[in-house]
Design a protein around this motif. Structure first.
Motif, PDB file in Angstrom:
ATOM      1  N   PHE A 149       0.835  -1.211   0.000  1.00 32.51           N
ATOM      2  CA  PHE A 149       0.000   0.000   0.000  1.00 32.51           C
ATOM      3  C   PHE A 149       0.866   1.256   0.000  1.00 32.51           C
ATOM      4  O   PHE A 149       2.070   1.211   0.289  1.00 32.51           O
ATOM      5  CB  PHE A 149      -0.936   0.016   1.213  1.00 32.51           C
ATOM      6  CG  PHE A 149      -0.237  -0.224   2.531  1.00 32.51           C
ATOM      7  CD1 PHE A 149       0.425   0.794   3.200  1.00 32.51           C
ATOM      8  CD2 PHE A 149      -0.226  -1.495   3.102  1.00 32.51           C
ATOM      9  CE1 PHE A 149       1.054   0.577   4.406  1.00 32.51           C
ATOM     10  CE2 PHE A 149       0.414  -1.738   4.310  1.00 32.51           C
ATOM     11  CZ  PHE A 149       1.062  -0.697   4.957  1.00 32.51           C
ATOM     12  N   LYS A 150       0.233   2.367  -0.310  1.00 33.63           N
ATOM     13  CA  LYS A 150       0.847   3.692  -0.231  1.00 33.63           C
ATOM     14  C   LYS A 150       0.014   4.583   0.674  1.00 33.63           C
ATOM     15  O   LYS A 150      -1.130   4.252   1.005  1.00 33.63           O
ATOM     16  CB  LYS A 150       0.966   4.327  -1.619  1.00 33.63           C
ATOM     17  CG  LYS A 150       2.100   3.786  -2.468  1.00 33.63           C
ATOM     18  CD  LYS A 150       2.284   4.638  -3.730  1.00 33.63           C
ATOM     19  CE  LYS A 150       3.527   4.234  -4.492  1.00 33.63           C
ATOM     20  NZ  LYS A 150       3.777   5.111  -5.668  1.00 33.63           N
ATOM     21  N   MET A 151       0.566   5.708   1.036  1.00 33.45           N
ATOM     22  CA  MET A 151      -0.145   6.667   1.858  1.00 33.45           C
ATOM     23  C   MET A 151      -0.774   7.745   0.979  1.00 33.45           C
ATOM     24  O   MET A 151      -0.094   8.347   0.143  1.00 33.45           O
ATOM     25  CB  MET A 151       0.797   7.316   2.882  1.00 33.45           C
ATOM     26  CG  MET A 151       0.140   8.386   3.747  1.00 33.45           C
ATOM     27  SD  MET A 151       1.321   9.279   4.803  1.00 33.45           S
ATOM     28  CE  MET A 151       1.782   8.004   5.956  1.00 33.45           C
ATOM     29  N   ASP A 152      -2.062   8.006   1.170  1.00 31.01           N
ATOM     30  CA  ASP A 152      -2.748   9.109   0.507  1.00 31.01           C
ATOM     31  C   ASP A 152      -2.651  10.315   1.433  1.00 31.01           C
ATOM     32  O   ASP A 152      -3.415  10.440   2.397  1.00 31.01           O
ATOM     33  CB  ASP A 152      -4.211   8.745   0.246  1.00 31.01           C
ATOM     34  CG  ASP A 152      -4.949   9.817  -0.566  1.00 31.01           C
ATOM     35  OD1 ASP A 152      -4.443  10.968  -0.618  1.00 31.01           O
ATOM     36  OD2 ASP A 152      -6.012   9.511  -1.135  1.00 31.01           O
ATOM     37  N   VAL A 153      -1.684  11.199   1.161  1.00 31.28           N
ATOM     38  CA  VAL A 153      -1.451  12.321   2.076  1.00 31.28           C
ATOM     39  C   VAL A 153      -2.618  13.311   2.084  1.00 31.28           C
ATOM     40  O   VAL A 153      -2.834  14.017   3.069  1.00 31.28           O
ATOM     41  CB  VAL A 153      -0.136  13.055   1.729  1.00 31.28           C
ATOM     42  CG1 VAL A 153       1.062  12.160   1.958  1.00 31.28           C
ATOM     43  CG2 VAL A 153      -0.143  13.569   0.294  1.00 31.28           C
ATOM     44  N   LYS A 154      -3.374  13.374   1.007  1.00 32.18           N
ATOM     45  CA  LYS A 154      -4.523  14.279   0.948  1.00 32.18           C
ATOM     46  C   LYS A 154      -5.610  13.851   1.922  1.00 32.18           C
ATOM     47  O   LYS A 154      -6.323  14.674   2.483  1.00 32.18           O
ATOM     48  CB  LYS A 154      -5.086  14.329  -0.473  1.00 32.18           C
ATOM     49  CG  LYS A 154      -4.367  15.269  -1.426  1.00 32.18           C
ATOM     50  CD  LYS A 154      -4.679  16.718  -1.085  1.00 32.18           C
ATOM     51  CE  LYS A 154      -4.039  17.666  -2.101  1.00 32.18           C
ATOM     52  NZ  LYS A 154      -4.299  19.085  -1.728  1.00 32.18           N
ATOM     53  N   LYS A 155      -5.740  12.545   2.095  1.00 31.18           N
ATOM     54  CA  LYS A 155      -6.807  12.011   2.946  1.00 31.18           C
ATOM     55  C   LYS A 155      -6.283  11.459   4.276  1.00 31.18           C
ATOM     56  O   LYS A 155      -7.075  11.025   5.116  1.00 31.18           O
ATOM     57  CB  LYS A 155      -7.565  10.915   2.201  1.00 31.18           C
ATOM     58  CG  LYS A 155      -8.277  11.412   0.941  1.00 31.18           C
ATOM     59  CD  LYS A 155      -9.015  10.272   0.254  1.00 31.18           C
ATOM     60  CE  LYS A 155      -9.736  10.766  -1.002  1.00 31.18           C
ATOM     61  NZ  LYS A 155     -10.440   9.662  -1.707  1.00 31.18           N
ATOM     62  N   ASN A 156      -4.957  11.466   4.441  1.00 34.08           N
ATOM     63  CA  ASN A 156      -4.339  10.960   5.670  1.00 34.08           C
ATOM     64  C   ASN A 156      -4.743   9.510   5.942  1.00 34.08           C
ATOM     65  O   ASN A 156      -5.086   9.123   7.064  1.00 34.08           O
ATOM     66  CB  ASN A 156      -4.718  11.835   6.871  1.00 34.08           C
ATOM     67  CG  ASN A 156      -3.883  11.506   8.107  1.00 34.08           C
ATOM     68  OD1 ASN A 156      -2.701  11.213   8.013  1.00 34.08           O
ATOM     69  ND2 ASN A 156      -4.518  11.538   9.274  1.00 34.08           N
ATOM     70  N   LYS A 157      -4.739   8.694   4.892  1.00 31.17           N
ATOM     71  CA  LYS A 157      -5.049   7.276   5.058  1.00 31.17           C
ATOM     72  C   LYS A 157      -4.365   6.479   3.961  1.00 31.17           C
ATOM     73  O   LYS A 157      -3.767   7.042   3.035  1.00 31.17           O
ATOM     74  CB  LYS A 157      -6.556   7.038   5.046  1.00 31.17           C
ATOM     75  CG  LYS A 157      -7.247   7.363   3.733  1.00 31.17           C
ATOM     76  CD  LYS A 157      -8.745   7.052   3.850  1.00 31.17           C
ATOM     77  CE  LYS A 157      -9.466   7.224   2.508  1.00 31.17           C
ATOM     78  NZ  LYS A 157     -10.897   6.900   2.625  1.00 31.17           N
ATOM     79  N   GLY A 158      -4.448   5.154   4.051  1.00 33.96           N
ATOM     80  CA  GLY A 158      -3.743   4.302   3.114  1.00 33.96           C
ATOM     81  C   GLY A 158      -4.517   3.992   1.848  1.00 33.96           C
ATOM     82  O   GLY A 158      -5.749   4.037   1.816  1.00 33.96           O
TER      83      GLY A 158
END
Length: 566
Positions: A149-158
Motif C-alpha cells: 500500500f501507499k499513503m494518501d497524504v490528501k486524505k491521511n489514510k492508506g
C-alpha cells in the motif's frame, strides 16, 4: 473589501496531518542522512517493543538493512509481537495521529506519528509502496495477511494496492520499506549505536541485525522478565490548566462538577471539592457542560492555593537498578559498575518522574574514537535512547555541570567512562516533536545531578582502591627485587651455601600480590565455565569475525560537518 483582499482567500485551504508533515518532515526528526535512518530504526523498534510487552511477550526483533545503491537502502524489520489485525494495518502505517497511546500513561511514544512517519519518508524519497506481513490471533484462529500500500497524504489514510492471505506460523509483523538520501553509519549517532544503547535500556529484548556489509550482529537478552505494564495516571490538580478543566467538563459523562473533578483528577476527594466550593463560591452540583471559562479559571487558581499530596507514582515502572546493571555489563563489560533508581518526585508542580542512573568504568566503557577511548553519555527517556540534540538536553546539562575532578577523574572527556541516565514519566518534557532532548526543568536537572554524584562517589572509592593496590604491588616488586640480594649476602656472612629460594619466593610474592589486588590465589581458583558470547558478530557468510577484522574495532567520527549536533 477590495478585490486584492478578496483574492487572499482564493487559495485558502486546509492541510491534513500527512500533508503538513510532508512539507515539514524535519519536525518528525528527519533531518540529515544519518539522523533520518536512525529515527526510522527508533520508531520501528519502539513500536515493536510496546506491542510485545503489552501482550506479555519477550521482544525479539530481526532487522536487515540492504544497500541497493549509494544512499539507497531496503529496510526489512520483523518482530514476534501480537501482530496487527488486517483492518488496522493501514491505519497504523498510513494515518498520522492515530494509535492507542493517547493516554496519561508511561509510554515510549505518545503522538501516533512514528510508523506512519517512516512510511511517509519512504514514499517521499523513493515513491515505492510499503510491504507488510501481519500475523495475528483472531479468536482461536491464527491469521496472516500480506499487503502492499501507499499513503494518501490528501486524505491521511492508506491506499491498498495488493492484498493476499499469508500462511501464519506465529504472530508478529514484518515491514519492508525503501529509503533514499539516508546513510548508514557506525558513528555515535548512527543506527548501530542506537541498537547498542537500546539493549542497555531494554535488557529483556533480543535483536538480530544484519548491516549493509553483510555482517550479522546478535544482541542477546540479559534478562528474561517482561517489564510490568505501567498504569494510566489521572492528572494532578497542580498540573492542569483552566483549558484542561474546561475540556474535561465538556467531554465527561458525569452529571455534576463534584463527580467530574473526583473522577478526572488524582488526589481529589469530596472533602477537597467542598473546600473548592467554599473558596470559589461555585455550585459544585451544576452540570459540567454548563461550565464557563471564568469558573474553570477560578477552580485552577484555587488549586494553586491548596496543598495536595504528591501525585501517585504507582503508574511509573522504572527499569530497575538490577536490570540496568545487567544491560550495562552485557554491552560494556566494565571493571566497575554502579546503578541506582531514585524515588519518585515531581516537576511543574504535578507531574511525577523517576530518574535512573548508572556509571561504568573500564572494559568497553566509553567510545573508541581515532584509537582513543573517550567518555560517553547515554540519555534515555522511558527506556528509549536519545541520540540527537545532546547539547540542548537537561541530561547533558546536568552531567556536564558536575566537577569530575573531585571524584578522581582528571580528564572526563578522555576517560573510559559511560554514564547512563533514564527519565521515567507519563509526560516527559521533550523540547520538540522529534523527542530527542529533555527540557531543563530545575527539578529534573537536580535529580540527575544528585543521582550521578552518588554513583561518582562509589567510583571514586574504586579508583582510590585501585591506585592503592597498584602502589602496594610496586612495593611488592621492590621486595621481590631486593630479597635475593639480602639472602645471598646473609649466606656470605654465615659462611654457608646460598639456599634454593626461587620457587619459594615466586610462590610467596604471587600469593602476596594476589591478596593485595583482591584476587583469588591460584590454588583457590575454581574452574569457571566459559561465559557465552553476549554479542556475536558474523560476516556475510555466517562465520565469526575476529577482533582484527571487526567493524567495531575503531569507530571514526565520520559524520559530515553539516550533520554534527552541538
Amino acid at each position: 473589501m477590495s478585490q486584492q483582499a478578496n483574492e487572499l482567500f482564493d487559495n485558502f485551504q486546509q492541510l491534513t496531518p500527512s500533508e503538513f508533515f510532508r512539507k515539514n518532515k524535519q519536525m518528525l526528526g528527519f533531518t540529515g542522512k544519518i539522523r533520518s535512518l536512525t529515527i526510522v530504526f527508533h520508531e520501528l523498534i519502539t513500536n515493536s517493543f510496546d506491542a510485545a510487552e503489552e501482550a506479555g511477550i519477550l521482544p525479539e526483533i530481526n532487522i536487515e538493512l540492504k544497500r541497493i545503491d549509494k544512499e539507497h537502502y531496503i529496510l526489512r524489520h520483523s518482530d514476534n509481537g501480537p501482530g496487527i489485525p488486517e483492518d488496522f494495518v493501514m491505519q497504523v502505517y498510513c494515518s498520522m495521529f492515530a494509535g492507542s497511546k493517547f493516554r496519561n500513561i508511561q509510554s515510549r511514544g505518545q503522538q501516533g506519528l512514528g510508523c506512519s512517519g517512516c512510511v511517509l519518508l519512504s514514499q517521499m524519497t523513493t515513491g515505492e509502496p510499503a510491504r507488510v506481513i501481519s500475523c495475528y490471533q483472531e479468536g482461536d484462529d491464527l491469521k496472516g495477511v500480506k499487503m502492499k500500500f501507499k499513503m494518501d497524504v490528501k486524505k491521511n489514510k492508506g491506499m491498498l494496492m495488493e492484498r493476499e492471505d499469508f500462511p501464519a506460523e506465529h504472530t508478529g509483523v514484518c515491514i519492508e520499506l525503501q529509503f533514499k538520501d539516508v546513510s548508514y553509519s557506525m558513528a555515535e549517532q548512527g543506527a548501530f549505536e542506537y541498537i547498542r544503547r537500546t539493549m542497555i535500556g531494554n535488557p529483556h529484548a533480543k535483536i538480530t541485525f544484519r548491516d549493509p556489509t553483510g555482517h550479522k550482529y546478535i544482541f542477546k537478552r540479559a534478562a528474561n522478565i517482561v517489564p510490568i505494564l505501567p498504569k494510566e495516571v489521572l492528572p494532578h490538580p497542580k498540573g492542569v490548566s483552566a483549558d484542561d478543566i474546561l475540556f474535561m467538563a465538556k467531554h465527561t459523562d458525569k452529571r455534576r462538577y463534584k463527580s467530574m473533578l473526583t473522577s478526572s483528577l488524582s488526589r481529589m476527594s469530596n472533602k477537597r471539592v467542598n473546600e473548592i466550593e467554599e473558596l470559589t463560591g461555585i455550585d459544585m452540583n451544576k452540570r459540567p457542560k454548563d461550565m464557563t471559562w471564568a469558573e474553570a479559571e477560578a477552580i485552577v487558581n484555587c488549586f494553586k492555593k491548596m496543598k495536595f499530596m504528591a501525585p501517585p507514582s504507582n503508574g511509573l515502572i522504572p527499569i530497575g537498578s538490577e536490570q540496568i546493571e545487567k544491560g550495562m555489563k552485557q554491552i560494556l563489560k566494565p571493571e566497575f559498575i554502579a546503578t541506582l533508581t531514585r524515588k519518585p518526585v515531581t516537576y511543574g508542580g504535578g507531574v511525577s518522574f523517576i530518574i535512573e542512573a548508572g556509571i561504568a568504568y573500564g572494559g568497553d566503557s566509553g567510545r573508541v574514537v581515532n584509537e582513543q577511548r573517550k567518555s560517553e553519555i547515554m540519555r534515555f527517556a522511558n527506556r528509549v535512547p536519545l541520540t540527537f540534540d545532546q547539547g540542548s538536553c537537561a541530561i547533558t546539562e546536568a552531567l556536564k555541570s558536575i566537577d569530575w575532578k573531585r571524584y578522581g577523574i582528571k580528564d572526563f572527556d578522555n576517560s573510559p567512562v559511560t554514564l547512563f541516565v533514564n527519565i521515567i514519566s507519563t509526560q516527559v518534557p521533550y523540547l520538540s516533536t522529534g523527542k530527542q532532548s529533555v527540557s531543563p526543568e530545575p527539578e529534573i536537572v537536580h535529580e540527575i545531578r544528585q543521582s550521578t554524584m552518588t554513583l561518582a562517589r562509589k567510583l571514586q572509592k574504586h579508583l582510590r582502591a585501585k591506585k592503592a593496590a597498584k602502589e602496594k604491588a610496586m612495593r611488592s616488586k621492590v621486595f621481590e627485587d631486593y630479597l635475593p640480594v639480602i639472602i645471598e649476602e646473609a649466606a656470605k656472612l654465615g659462611e654457608t651455601a646460598v639456599p634454593e629460594y626461587n620457587q619459594v619466593l615466586a610462590k610467596v610474592t604471587k600469593r602476596a600480590l594476589a591478596e593485595l589486588l583482591g584476587e583469588k590465589v591460584e590454588e583457590e581458583e575454581e574452574e569457571v565455565e566459559e561465559e557465552a558470547l553476549i554479542m556475536e558478530e558474523l560476516d556475510e557468510f555466517g562465520y565469526a569475525v575476529d577482533d582484527d577484522h571487526s567493524n567495531l574495532k575503531n569507530i571514526e567520527e565520520d559524520i559530515p560537518e553539516y550533520e554534527k549536533e552541538e
